[in-house]
Design an enzyme around this catalytic site. Structure first.
Site, PDB file in Angstrom:
ATOM      1  N   CYS A  38      -1.540   6.958   5.736  1.00  9.99           N
ATOM      2  CA  CYS A  38      -2.689   6.273   6.336  1.00  9.99           C
ATOM      3  C   CYS A  38      -2.183   5.132   7.201  1.00  9.99           C
ATOM      4  CB  CYS A  38      -3.624   5.741   5.245  1.00  9.99           C
ATOM      5  SG  CYS A  38      -5.044   4.823   5.904  1.00  9.99           S
TER       6      CYS A  38
ATOM      7  N   GLU B 288     -35.080  -6.986  14.278  1.00 10.30           N
ATOM      8  CA  GLU B 288     -34.059  -5.963  14.037  1.00 10.30           C
ATOM      9  C   GLU B 288     -34.708  -4.607  14.249  1.00 10.30           C
ATOM     10  OE1 GLU B 288     -31.239  -3.493  13.170  1.00 10.30           O
ATOM     11  OE2 GLU B 288     -30.698  -5.610  13.026  1.00 10.30           O
TER      12      GLU B 288
ATOM     13  N   CYS C 282      -4.750   0.306   8.460  1.00 11.47           N
ATOM     14  CA  CYS C 282      -4.398  -1.125   8.454  1.00 11.47           C
ATOM     15  C   CYS C 282      -3.129  -1.327   9.282  1.00 11.47           C
ATOM     16  CB  CYS C 282      -4.194  -1.615   7.024  1.00 11.47           C
ATOM     17  SG  CYS C 282      -5.688  -1.607   6.023  1.00 11.47           S
TER      18      CYS C 282
ATOM     19  N   CYS D 182       0.845  -1.199   0.000  1.00  9.19           N
ATOM     20  CA  CYS D 182       0.000   0.000   0.000  1.00  9.19           C
ATOM     21  C   CYS D 182       0.876   1.243   0.000  1.00  9.19           C
ATOM     22  CB  CYS D 182      -0.925   0.002   1.213  1.00  9.19           C
ATOM     23  SG  CYS D 182      -1.901   1.514   1.348  1.00  9.19           S
TER      24      CYS D 182
ATOM     25  N   CYS E 266     -18.812  -9.493  16.344  1.00 10.22           N
ATOM     26  CA  CYS E 266     -17.685  -8.751  15.766  1.00 10.22           C
ATOM     27  C   CYS E 266     -16.789  -8.226  16.885  1.00 10.22           C
ATOM     28  CB  CYS E 266     -18.195  -7.604  14.893  1.00 10.22           C
ATOM     29  SG  CYS E 266     -19.225  -6.434  15.790  1.00 10.22           S
TER      30      CYS E 266
ATOM     31  N   ASN F 116     -26.733 -11.872  16.671  1.00  9.48           N
ATOM     32  CA  ASN F 116     -25.625 -11.238  15.944  1.00  9.48           C
ATOM     33  C   ASN F 116     -25.619  -9.757  16.325  1.00  9.48           C
ATOM     34  OD1 ASN F 116     -23.564 -10.748  14.049  1.00  9.48           O
ATOM     35  ND2 ASN F 116     -25.052 -10.240  12.470  1.00  9.48           N
TER      36      ASN F 116
END
Length: 375
Positions: free
Chosen positions: A11, A262, A14, A3, A334, A307
């Site tokens: 940046c 939801e 990541c 990158c 997550c 979830n």
């Protein structure tokens, strides 16, 4: 992954980019095993990963610079703008869209919002691509409706340049805060939802509905949930925090009773559309708070799939599940930290199976799915 933005120090999103993918997976697996160290795990399934670049189906771009020379990307902490159109996480198909949007911003006179001065109109550009047909959804996040007429007038030029734009909207976000979107959505196209397809299951993406950003791994996550459910004696299940219905639509069979819950009505509209296409009459989706829905029910299904967002399902829902005691719980998360905390609040359950899904390469984040069985 190579990158140029990272190499130039422009940046740092990541943070793990210099580590090879196998090393990243090892570190994530170690983190997950550490978080679940207090619980006996019957089976650790092999982690699932996807492409290491070009995998994102969504770009969230802060618009800065000037109306003649807009920048699409992000703002550093000191307010300095950074153009991220060359980010290698985006597929090649995004480049021509970014290239056409810059002159379009000038044509439509959409002055980029200046955070320091609290002036300007165009705050964000949000772009989503469907993997099934390459169609795209484009959203302009504006401070007000002041430039709406100008945008409408200039739009035919953009649509001529980019026929892949199937859904185009304006979102109004009037608040001087780093909030991505407001409540008002104005459709500029007849089509209001983007068609997607994972594992032969039709899915729909509407402007204000959450959808996973890594389709290659998300489709494997849904397929795995389907496989796990098919192995269980389940005729009735709940899909809580169901979003556009990805899990429920994969797991449902014609003779299964399934309720998906939801809070976002836009997402529920997508889920209902998919269920109708599949002809699943015993599958129903409702726009409600998942915890309030569950705790108001007297009828307990054999399986509850959750979830939740990063904060987890929380103590009230954990307490309810402990009391009502469904035979199986599938927890997709997550944020493994809050998942581990929630599992601690479900003392009557043992962990039968855990699998890590590398939804966010080059970062410390990952998705995890766990099968809990009532002891």
């Amino acid at each position: 992954m190579q990158c140029a933005l990272y190499d130039a120090g422009r940046c740092r999103s990541c943070q793990w980019i210099t580590q090879p993918i196998p090393e990243q997976l090892s570190a994530k697996t170690a983190d997950l095993k550490n978080l679940l160290a207090d619980f006996p795990v019957e089976e650790w399934c092999a982690p699932v990963s996807g492409p290491e670049q070009g995998f994102r189906n969504k770009a969230k771009m802060v618009v800065s610079g000037s109306v003649e020379k807009p920048l699409l990307g992000m703002l550093h902490r000191d307010g300095t703008p950074e153009d991220l159109c060359d980010c290698p996480l985006y597929p090649a198909s995004f480049a021509p869209v970014f290239a056409a949007l810059k002159p379009f911003i000038a044509r439509a006179g959409l002055t980029p919002y200046n955070v320091a001065r609290k002036r300007g109109e165009l705050k964000y550009i949000l772009l989503t691509e469907s993997q099934s047909d390459g169609g795209m959804m484009l959203r302009f996040v504006l401070r007000s409706e002041t430039k709406l007429a100008q945008l409408r007038k200039a739009l035919p030029w953009l649509q001529e340049q980019l026929p892949q734009l199937k859904v185009i909207t304006v979102n109004i976000q009037p608040v001087h805060m780093a909030i991505m979107e407001g409540e008002t959505e104005i459709y500029l196209t007849e089509q209001q939802a983007l068609a997607e397809r994972f594992n032969d299951v039709p899915l729909w993406i509407r402007p204000q509905s959450f959808f996973q950003t890594n389709p290659a791994v998300a489709s494997q996550l849904y397929a795995t949930a389907r496989d796990w459910v098919r192995q269980l004696p389940v005729k009735h299940m709940w899909d809580l925090f169901c979003g556009v219905g990805g899990f429920g639509l994969h797991c449902a069979t014609p003779d299964m009773q399934l309720t998906g819950i939801e809070i976002a009505s836009e997402a529920i509209a997508c889920a209902k559309q998919s269920a109708a296409e599949l002809g699943l009459t015993r599958l129903q989706f409702q726009a409600l708070d998942s915890t309030q829905f569950a705790t108001a029910q007297g009828d307990v299904p054999e399986l509850v799939l959750v979830n939740p967002p990063r904060r987890g399902i929380g103590k009230p829902l954990c307490d309810y599940l402990s009391t009502m005691a469904p035979r199986f719980i599938i927890y997709s998360s997550c944020n493994a930290q809050t998942m581990a905390k929630d599992i601690r609040e479900l003392p009557g359950y043992r962990i039968e199976r855990v699998q890590l899904f590398d939804m966010f390469p080059h970062t410390a984040h990952y998705e995890v799915m766990t099968l809990l069985v009532k002891q």
